[in-house]
Design an enzyme around this catalytic site. Structure first.
Site, mmCIF file in Angstrom:
data_model
loop_
_atom_site.group_PDB
_atom_site.id
_atom_site.type_symbol
_atom_site.label_atom_id
_atom_site.label_comp_id
_atom_site.label_asym_id
_atom_site.label_seq_id
_atom_site.Cartn_x
_atom_site.Cartn_y
_atom_site.Cartn_z
ATOM 1 N N SER A 144 0.853 -1.192 0.000
ATOM 2 C CA SER A 144 0.000 0.000 0.000
ATOM 3 C C SER A 144 0.881 1.232 0.000
ATOM 4 O O SER A 144 2.032 1.195 0.470
ATOM 5 C CB SER A 144 -0.876 -0.002 1.263
ATOM 6 O OG SER A 144 -1.505 1.248 1.458
ATOM 7 N N TYR A 157 -1.865 -0.016 10.491
ATOM 8 C CA TYR A 157 -1.871 -0.387 9.075
ATOM 9 C C TYR A 157 -0.600 0.086 8.377
ATOM 10 O O TYR A 157 0.040 -0.675 7.639
ATOM 11 C CB TYR A 157 -3.110 0.218 8.405
ATOM 12 C CG TYR A 157 -3.320 -0.222 6.972
ATOM 13 C CD1 TYR A 157 -3.834 -1.482 6.695
ATOM 14 C CD2 TYR A 157 -3.008 0.628 5.915
ATOM 15 C CE1 TYR A 157 -4.036 -1.891 5.380
ATOM 16 C CE2 TYR A 157 -3.206 0.229 4.601
ATOM 17 C CZ TYR A 157 -3.721 -1.025 4.343
ATOM 18 O OH TYR A 157 -3.906 -1.431 3.036
#
Length: 257
Positions: A144, A157
């Site tokens: 990501s 995250y």
């Protein structure tokens, strides 16, 4: 059905919906036999049945990737049921907890790392010895932009994805010259169920992106599947991103919006 991946066996985690589901379907269309894995085994099974009804070969299993013993058994079961294991797509992941560090739940924070980073390690650890013995294999870790950019409320995250970036490089380093191709893959901000939760949080700039401006899942599927083929070999050890116009051109897409 194409035959680009005919004879290959792929294991896809987080395959019951979103990007994982799309990748599993696309790999099957390209000729691979696919094991669909998710915590929701029933939903993964439903997708696998649809793939089979359309002429593909697919199996499914329920598995918590944070449990190494379960993942190790899954890898062995995949080889038994499908006859090998050539491709691993580490897609399982969660966004929770979305919270500032000072108010975050320690157990939820640790669980995020257990799934997003340790879960990916578990899958690689379970499949890598067999791939090395067979003379090669491909591993795609879904990364990501959050691996490189801190975002409010996403400390778990971002930390997990940053760790996954380095883990991908470590795989490439340790297996150089041994037939293993390891990739990171950043799909961009795509229209999945995770984005529904992100928008509801209102926590950072990502939550304020209108749904109509999110990228289609199909584009990310195209990019990830490309890495599962020899065409992507020169990108091994790197993160390929759907925000990179050069990479998008390679997979037949226009420039990023």
């Amino acid at each position: 059905m194409s035959s680009e991946l005919k004879g290959k066996v792929a294991l896809v985690t987080g395959a019951s919906r979103g990007l994982g589901e799309g990748v599993a379907r696309a790999l099957a269309k390209a000729g691979a036999s696919v094991m669909l894995v998710a915590r929701d085994g029933a939903l993964a099974g439903s997708v696998a049945c649809e793939i089979v009804s359309q002429g593909g070969r697919a199996e499914s299993a329920a598995c918590d990737v944070a449990d190494y013993a379960a993942v190790e058994a899954l890898a062995a079961d995949t080889r038994k049921r499908l006859g090998g294991l050539d491709i691993l797509v580490n897609n399982a992941g969660v966004i929770d907890p979305i919270a500032e560090i000072a108010t975050s739940d320690p157990a939820a924070w640790a669980q995020n790392i257990s799934i997003n980073l340790i879960g990916a390690y578990n899958a690689v650890r379970a499949v890598l010895p067999g791939m090395l013995s067979a003379g090669g294999g491909r591993i795609v870790n879904v990364s990501s932009g959050a691996a490189y950019r801190p975002l409010e409320g996403w400390s778990a995250y971002c930390s997990g994805k940053a760790g996954l970036f380095m883990f991908t490089r470590a795989i490439a380093l340790e297996t150089e010259g041994r037939g293993i191709r390891a990739f990171g893959f950043s799909p961009g901000t795509i229209d999945t169920d995770m984005q529904v939760k992100i928008r509801a949080s209102g926590m950072n700039v990502i939550s304020r992106i209108p749904r109509g401006e999110l990228s289609p899942v199909a584009d990310a599927v195209r990019g990830l599947v490309y890495l599962c083929t020899p065409a992507g070999d020169d990108l091994a050890g790197q993160d390929a991103s759907m925000r990179d116009d050069a990479f998008r051109g390679r997979v037949g897409l226009g420039k990023a919006a």
